[in-house]
Design an enzyme around this catalytic site. Structure first.
Site, PDB file in Angstrom:
ATOM      1  N   GLY A 183      16.240  -0.570  55.874  1.00 64.55           N
ATOM      2  CA  GLY A 183      16.941  -1.697  55.717  1.00 64.55           C
ATOM      3  C   GLY A 183      17.208  -2.344  54.281  1.00 64.55           C
ATOM      4  O   GLY A 183      16.295  -1.847  53.533  1.00 64.55           O
ATOM      5  N   PRO A 211      18.495   6.130  66.091  1.00 65.16           N
ATOM      6  CA  PRO A 211      17.495   6.708  65.564  1.00 65.16           C
ATOM      7  C   PRO A 211      16.265   5.538  65.274  1.00 65.16           C
ATOM      8  O   PRO A 211      16.690   4.280  64.984  1.00 65.16           O
ATOM      9  CB  PRO A 211      17.720   6.955  64.343  1.00 65.16           C
ATOM     10  CG  PRO A 211      19.092   7.145  64.145  1.00 65.16           C
ATOM     11  CD  PRO A 211      19.694   6.336  65.222  1.00 65.16           C
ATOM     12  N   TYR A 262      24.677  -9.202  53.410  1.00 68.83           N
ATOM     13  CA  TYR A 262      23.870  -8.661  52.205  1.00 68.83           C
ATOM     14  C   TYR A 262      24.496  -8.252  50.901  1.00 68.83           C
ATOM     15  O   TYR A 262      23.952  -7.924  49.769  1.00 68.83           O
ATOM     16  CB  TYR A 262      22.991  -7.367  52.765  1.00 68.83           C
ATOM     17  CG  TYR A 262      22.251  -7.587  53.935  1.00 68.83           C
ATOM     18  CD1 TYR A 262      21.841  -8.680  54.424  1.00 68.83           C
ATOM     19  CD2 TYR A 262      21.658  -6.457  54.783  1.00 68.83           C
ATOM     20  CE1 TYR A 262      20.966  -9.004  55.628  1.00 68.83           C
ATOM     21  CE2 TYR A 262      20.858  -6.373  55.660  1.00 68.83           C
ATOM     22  CZ  TYR A 262      20.402  -7.678  56.136  1.00 68.83           C
ATOM     23  OH  TYR A 262      19.653  -7.776  57.343  1.00 68.83           O
TER      24      TYR A 262
HETATM   25  P1  NAD Z   1       9.278  -5.979  56.342  1.00 72.96           P
HETATM   26  O1  NAD Z   1       8.495  -6.286  57.626  1.00 72.96           O
HETATM   27  O2  NAD Z   1      10.159  -4.423  56.127  1.00 72.96           O
HETATM   28  O3  NAD Z   1       8.479  -5.997  54.934  1.00 72.96           O
HETATM   29  C1  NAD Z   1       9.043  -5.452  53.883  1.00 72.96           C
HETATM   30  C2  NAD Z   1       7.828  -5.507  52.842  1.00 72.96           C
HETATM   31  O4  NAD Z   1       6.695  -4.686  53.504  1.00 72.96           O
HETATM   32  C3  NAD Z   1       7.963  -5.380  51.401  1.00 72.96           C
HETATM   33  O5  NAD Z   1       7.052  -6.161  50.613  1.00 72.96           O
HETATM   34  C4  NAD Z   1       7.318  -3.980  51.242  1.00 72.96           C
HETATM   35  O6  NAD Z   1       7.041  -3.655  50.060  1.00 72.96           O
HETATM   36  C5  NAD Z   1       6.348  -3.410  52.379  1.00 72.96           C
HETATM   37  N1  NAD Z   1       6.051  -2.473  52.731  1.00 72.96           N
HETATM   38  C6  NAD Z   1       7.026  -1.617  53.288  1.00 72.96           C
HETATM   39  N2  NAD Z   1       6.257  -0.262  53.675  1.00 72.96           N
HETATM   40  C7  NAD Z   1       5.155  -0.242  53.410  1.00 72.96           C
HETATM   41  C8  NAD Z   1       4.083   0.364  53.593  1.00 72.96           C
HETATM   42  N3  NAD Z   1       4.183   1.388  54.009  1.00 72.96           N
HETATM   43  N4  NAD Z   1       2.855  -0.151  53.220  1.00 72.96           N
HETATM   44  C9  NAD Z   1       2.655  -1.378  52.741  1.00 72.96           C
HETATM   45  N5  NAD Z   1       3.751  -1.999  52.432  1.00 72.96           N
HETATM   46  C10 NAD Z   1       4.834  -1.733  52.793  1.00 72.96           C
HETATM   47  O7  NAD Z   1      10.441  -7.158  56.117  1.00 72.96           O
HETATM   48  P2  NAD Z   1      11.949  -7.182  55.583  1.00 72.96           P
HETATM   49  O8  NAD Z   1      12.264  -6.247  54.463  1.00 72.96           O
HETATM   50  O9  NAD Z   1      12.111  -8.810  55.330  1.00 72.96           O
HETATM   51  O10 NAD Z   1      12.996  -6.745  56.696  1.00 72.96           O
HETATM   52  C11 NAD Z   1      13.181  -5.471  56.952  1.00 72.96           C
HETATM   53  C12 NAD Z   1      14.680  -5.160  57.575  1.00 72.96           C
HETATM   54  O11 NAD Z   1      14.988  -6.145  58.274  1.00 72.96           O
HETATM   55  C13 NAD Z   1      15.513  -5.748  56.147  1.00 72.96           C
HETATM   56  O12 NAD Z   1      15.767  -4.847  55.030  1.00 72.96           O
HETATM   57  C14 NAD Z   1      16.825  -6.073  57.024  1.00 72.96           C
HETATM   58  O13 NAD Z   1      17.423  -4.739  57.337  1.00 72.96           O
HETATM   59  C15 NAD Z   1      16.175  -6.529  58.435  1.00 72.96           C
HETATM   60  N6  NAD Z   1      16.284  -8.053  58.394  1.00 72.96           N
HETATM   61  C16 NAD Z   1      17.263  -8.492  59.232  1.00 72.96           C
HETATM   62  C17 NAD Z   1      17.251 -10.221  59.628  1.00 72.96           C
HETATM   63  C18 NAD Z   1      18.238 -10.553  60.257  1.00 72.96           C
HETATM   64  O14 NAD Z   1      18.505 -11.787  60.366  1.00 72.96           O
HETATM   65  N7  NAD Z   1      19.113  -9.805  61.227  1.00 72.96           N
HETATM   66  C19 NAD Z   1      16.430 -10.853  58.705  1.00 72.96           C
HETATM   67  C20 NAD Z   1      15.379 -10.139  57.990  1.00 72.96           C
HETATM   68  C21 NAD Z   1      15.368  -8.836  58.006  1.00 72.96           C
END
Ligand code: NAD
Length: 282
Positions: A18, A13, A48
């Site tokens: 996340g 999907p 996590y």
């Molecule tokens: P993201 O880019 O998803 O940003 C999250 C931020 O965006 C939060 O502050 C949230 O409030 C805001 N947001 C979300 N939806 C919004 C909307 N519709 N309008 C305005 N703001 C909004 O960054 P993240 O949370 O750091 O990363 C997402 C996912 O990526 C994580 O949950 C994880 O699963 C994955 N991740 C993986 C790694 C890795 O090393 N593989 C590293 C970081 C993150």
């Protein structure tokens, strides 16, 4: 929900939820809302420390396991051939499931080529359907490709309009690897969300800037799992399938100056070398 076909014949999907930096209590509180909003793809990781909570919420939802797409990730402490199989079994136990849809090597350090071969065995044993990498650069991805019988189905790396990964995509084009975006919305960077191009397109399509960015990801072929605890954002982030950006608009977004928020270091940083007990979670 739009899905992408992976190079191993499985389907993923395009939008997931996340749970990075979410405590077990937050997962218990907010993952049910995401499932209610329609999310069936969940991205977690050993590191996590919330896999048990994810497993409980999925089980409690009453929805068939087969309707979910669950990803987890192994950490370098478990990459050695003698530990990796046990780490996969422990991941399944914590998530209370017989199989993972996708298992990634979370960080490009240590004995990752050994781990890759153990993950291939887990695919053959039916414990894992698809396997992939996260945070690997070209040279380290090539090392895995050199020992692989199963080509990575997925590469999960930082991707957003300020870091579109077109170089890495060109490198892997012939292998048909599916890209997953972490920091899909720039980790909440207000500057990215406030770029004039997104405001203009949001106005044109009657959407929010975040939806324009997520639609750009979709048309770039990137799987996303934006993180949010806000039910309005949850609904918004999955409502991107009924409009499309033109080629010129995609090109305009791809012309934004490029810079990563996070440089993956060549050598393992301290937090990767620290030993963790993944079972010590609620
Ligand atoms: P993201 O880019 O998803 O940003 C999250 C931020 O965006 C939060 O502050 C949230 O409030 C805001 N947001 C979300 N939806 C919004 C909307 N519709 N309008 C305005 N703001 C909004 O960054 P993240 O949370 O750091 O990363 C997402 C996912 O990526 C994580 O949950 C994880 O699963 C994955 N991740 C993986 C790694 C890795 O090393 N593989 C590293 C970081 C993150």
């Amino acid at each position: 929900m739009i899905t992408f076909n992976m190079n191993d014949g499985h389907v993923i999907p395009s939008v997931g939820y996340g749970v990075y930096l979410m405590s077990p209590a937050e997962v218990e509180a907010h993952l049910p809302e995401a499932i209610e909003a329609g999310y069936r793809h969940i991205d977690t990781a050993n590191a996590y420390f919330n896999e048990k909570a994810v497993g409980r919420v999925v089980r409690r939802s009453g929805i068939d396991r087969g309707e979910f797409f669950i990803t987890s990730k192994l950490f370098p402490q478990d990459y050695g051939a003698e530990d990796c199989g046990k780490a996969i079994d422990a991941t399944l136990r914590r998530l209370d499931t017989d199989y993972l849809d996708l298992l990634l090597l979370h960080q490009p350090y240590g004995r990752y080529t050994e781990a890759w071969q153990v993950m291939e065995e887990a695919v053959a044993a039916g414990k894992v359907r698809s396997i992939g990498l996260s945070n690997f650069n070209q040279a380290k991805t090539q090392e895995v490709l050199d020992v692989a019988s199963v080509t990575p189905a997925v590469l999960q790396v930082e991707i957003h309009p300020y870091w579109n990964q077109h170089g890495m995509k060109a490198f892997l084009k012939d292998r048909n690897v599916t890209f997953e975006a972490w920091y899909p919305l720039g980790h909440g960077d207000a500057k990215l969300l406030a770029e004039p191009v997104f405001a203009r397109l949001a106005e044109k399509y009657g959407r929010t800037p975040a939806q324009i960015i997520l639609r750009w990801h979709l048309q770039e072929g990137n799987v996303v799992f934006p993180k949010t605890l806000n039910p309005v954002h949850m609904a918004e982030n999955i409502d991107i399938f009924d409009f499309s950006l033109t080629d010129d608009e995609m090109a305009e977004i791809n012309a934004l100056p490029q810079r990563a928020y996070y440089d993956v270091p060549e050598e393992a940083p301290a937090f990767v070398l620290q030993h963790n007990d993944w079972d010590a979670q609620e």
